[in-house]
Design a protein around this motif. Structure first.
Motif, PDB file in Angstrom:
ATOM      1  N   ASP A 113       0.975  -1.298  -0.031  1.00  0.00           N
ATOM      2  CA  ASP A 113       0.071  -0.005   0.027  1.00  0.00           C
ATOM      3  C   ASP A 113       1.016   1.136  -0.041  1.00  0.00           C
ATOM      4  OD1 ASP A 113      -2.734   1.362   0.270  1.00  0.00           O
ATOM      5  OD2 ASP A 113      -1.833   1.898   2.123  1.00  0.00           O
ATOM      6  N   SER A 144       2.135   1.633  -3.298  1.00  0.00           N
ATOM      7  CA  SER A 144       1.211   2.502  -4.161  1.00  0.00           C
ATOM      8  C   SER A 144       1.226   3.938  -4.201  1.00  0.00           C
ATOM      9  CB  SER A 144      -0.132   1.800  -4.018  1.00  0.00           C
ATOM     10  OG  SER A 144      -1.260   2.445  -4.556  1.00  0.00           O
ATOM     11  N   TRP A 145       1.060   4.407  -2.765  1.00  0.00           N
ATOM     12  CA  TRP A 145       1.194   5.971  -2.575  1.00  0.00           C
ATOM     13  C   TRP A 145       2.443   6.442  -2.976  1.00  0.00           C
ATOM     14  CZ3 TRP A 145      -3.138   8.684  -2.231  1.00  0.00           C
ATOM     15  CH2 TRP A 145      -4.168   8.209  -1.507  1.00  0.00           C
TER      16      TRP A 145
END
Length: 480
Positions: A69, A72-73
């Motif tokens: 995650d 992804s950011w």
């Protein structure tokens, strides 16, 4: 003194290579220097491909390990920063001047690489990518504006194509270094690029258009001589620019009033529409997730090599586009680009459809690699450089700063949405249907550039406005 620096100085002698008609060499060299900042921006874009796998892997040389995650950011925040940086960039260029605004934009890139090098947490990388994105978004707004204002009509398309060429070359630079370098070596190699840009661009001239807007006619004449050669007769071009600016002054209206004009509405439709077409074609999915696409396809080639091939394909095809864009024209290249991308994405979708339903695809393992590289080649001859270029060509001067900022912000907003939702789309629709969906967007892009976009090859900015307004000059030759 380098040849680039010599070209940036006003020439006092006859040996400049110019004549009464002007020399194009200084324009090429100055454009090359300006787009070194775009090269730096391309390195910012390309960084995520080699760096994110390193961050996700347990590695004793790095101070932390990123989760999926967080990765992804880290990849997506670049687009958020870019859309933030793009909107005020036009106003910044009007306030500081095109040249000074471009020089200032090296600062956020340098700061971003510094934070990346010394980052001790994912949060620091979030900040670095956001800052780098702000600089990148502003670069995408101001550099094309600068190039369009220094270029002659006959080479404007070629010079504006330098933007996409250097962006792709910067991406390839990071891909190539990342194939064999460490995390810290990549950051160090990229951090020197803004410094090289400052050295090359520092002595570049301001654009004649901006100087005339500020009533600095003597400096505008000096700028034209630096751009066209010492023997160039500046009188005719200066008068034409002054007449156009005076006409704009008489027709000056607020932004909402300007939107009532036919040429403004059509220009905004073209500019905004092409940004939709560019991003919804899925280009940033291919760039940001190139390695993942090849891994998922089961390709036997090393992912690092496939990624480098993607970057190389962009550079080669952009060079081809530069040769064709002022000869074949913008519109036909857009049509070829959109139609070909639709075919490539359909082939990619067909491959994943067979693979996902359990068919033996070992005999066509290279198909996705060929489809993706062909897609990149054909994107870069049309929908890569031309949307950036045509925004500067079709938009009227009185709304160009505002609308360019909006268009670039929209471009990066779409880049963020497409990139961030790619995993969600593949999870819910499957790989095959996701690529079929992108192929459908490419078909829509083909229809848009066929029925809405106008041809601007070899036309002056005033002739383009006349055509958008429905005042075609039938006496004008379309031959450059």
């Amino acid at each position: 003194m380098s040849k680039v620096e010599e070209a940036m100085l006003p020439q006092n002698g006859a040996g400049s290579g110019g004549d009464a008609e002007g020399s194009k060499k200084p324009q090429y060299l100055i454009t090359l220097a300006a787009t070194m900042l775009v090269f730096s921006g391309g390195a910012v874009i390309g960084w995520s491909a080699p760096a994110l796998p390193m961050l996700e892997k347990a590695n004793s040389t790095l101070p932390f390990q990123a989760t999926t995650d967080e990765s992804s950011w880290i990849g997506s925040l670049l687009a958020i920063g870019a859309l933030i940086g793009a909107f005020p960039a036009g106003s910044l260029a009007d306030m500081l001047g095109r040249k000074m605004a471009i020089l200032v934009l090296s600062a956020p890139l340098l700061l971003s690489w510094g934070i990346i090098f010394f980052a001790g947490s994912a949060m620091m990388l979030f900040a670095a990518r956001l800052i780098g994105g702000i600089g990148l978004g502003a670069i995408c707004t101001i550099v094309p504006m600068y190039i369009a204002e220094i270029a002659e009509d006959s080479v404007r398309g070629t010079l504006c194509s330098f933007f996409q060429l250097m962006l792709c070359a910067g991406i390839l630079y990071t891909y190539s270094i990342g194939a064999g370098a460490t995390y810290y070596q990549i950051a160090a190699a990229c951090s020197v690029l803004p410094v090289v840009f400052i050295v090359l661009f520092f002595r570049a001239p301001e654009t004649p258009v901006f100087l005339l807007k500020k009533d600095r006619r003597a400096q505008a004449e000096k700028s034209l001589r630096a751009l066209r050669g010492s023997q160039y007769n500046t009188t005719k071009e200066l008068h034409a620019l002054e007449n156009e600016l005076n006409k704009q002054g008489k027709d000056q209206s607020n932004f909402m009033q300007a939107l009532s004009r036919r040429e403004a509405k059509l220009a905004i439709t073209i500019s905004i529409g092409m940004m939709f077409c560019q991003q919804l074609s899925g280009i940033n999915i291919v760039i940001f997730y190139a390695s993942k696409i090849f891994i998922d396809s089961g390709s036997t080639l090393p992912p690092e090599l496939c990624t480098i091939l993607v970057g190389l394909a962009q550079v080669v095809s952009t060079l081809v586009s530069m040769v064709l864009i002022d000869k074949a024209g913008r519109k036909i290249l857009l049509q070829i680009s959109a139609a070909s991308m639709a075919v490539c994405l359909t082939i990619l979708g067909y491959y994943f459809m067979k693979k996902d339903r359990g068919d033996d695809v070992s005999s066509i393992g290279l198909l996705p690699v060929v489809a993706v590289i062909t897609y990149i080649l054909l994107f870069a001859i049309g929908f890569g450089p031309i949307p950036w270029m045509m925004s500067g060509e079709v938009l009227p001067s009185d709304i160009k700063g505002v609308v360019t900022g909006i268009a670039v912000s929209l471009n990066w907003t779409l880049a963020f949405i497409v990139t961030k939702t790619f995993k969600m789309l593949t999870d819910n629709l499957g790989n095959a249907n996701t690529y079929f969906l992108l192929a459908g967007f490419c078909v829509a892009a083909l229809l848009f550039c066929t029925f809405v976009v106008i041809e601007t090859k070899g036309k002056s900015l005033q002739e383009i406005q006349d055509e958008l307004a429905g005042r075609k000059n039938t006496k004008r030759s379309n031959v450059i």
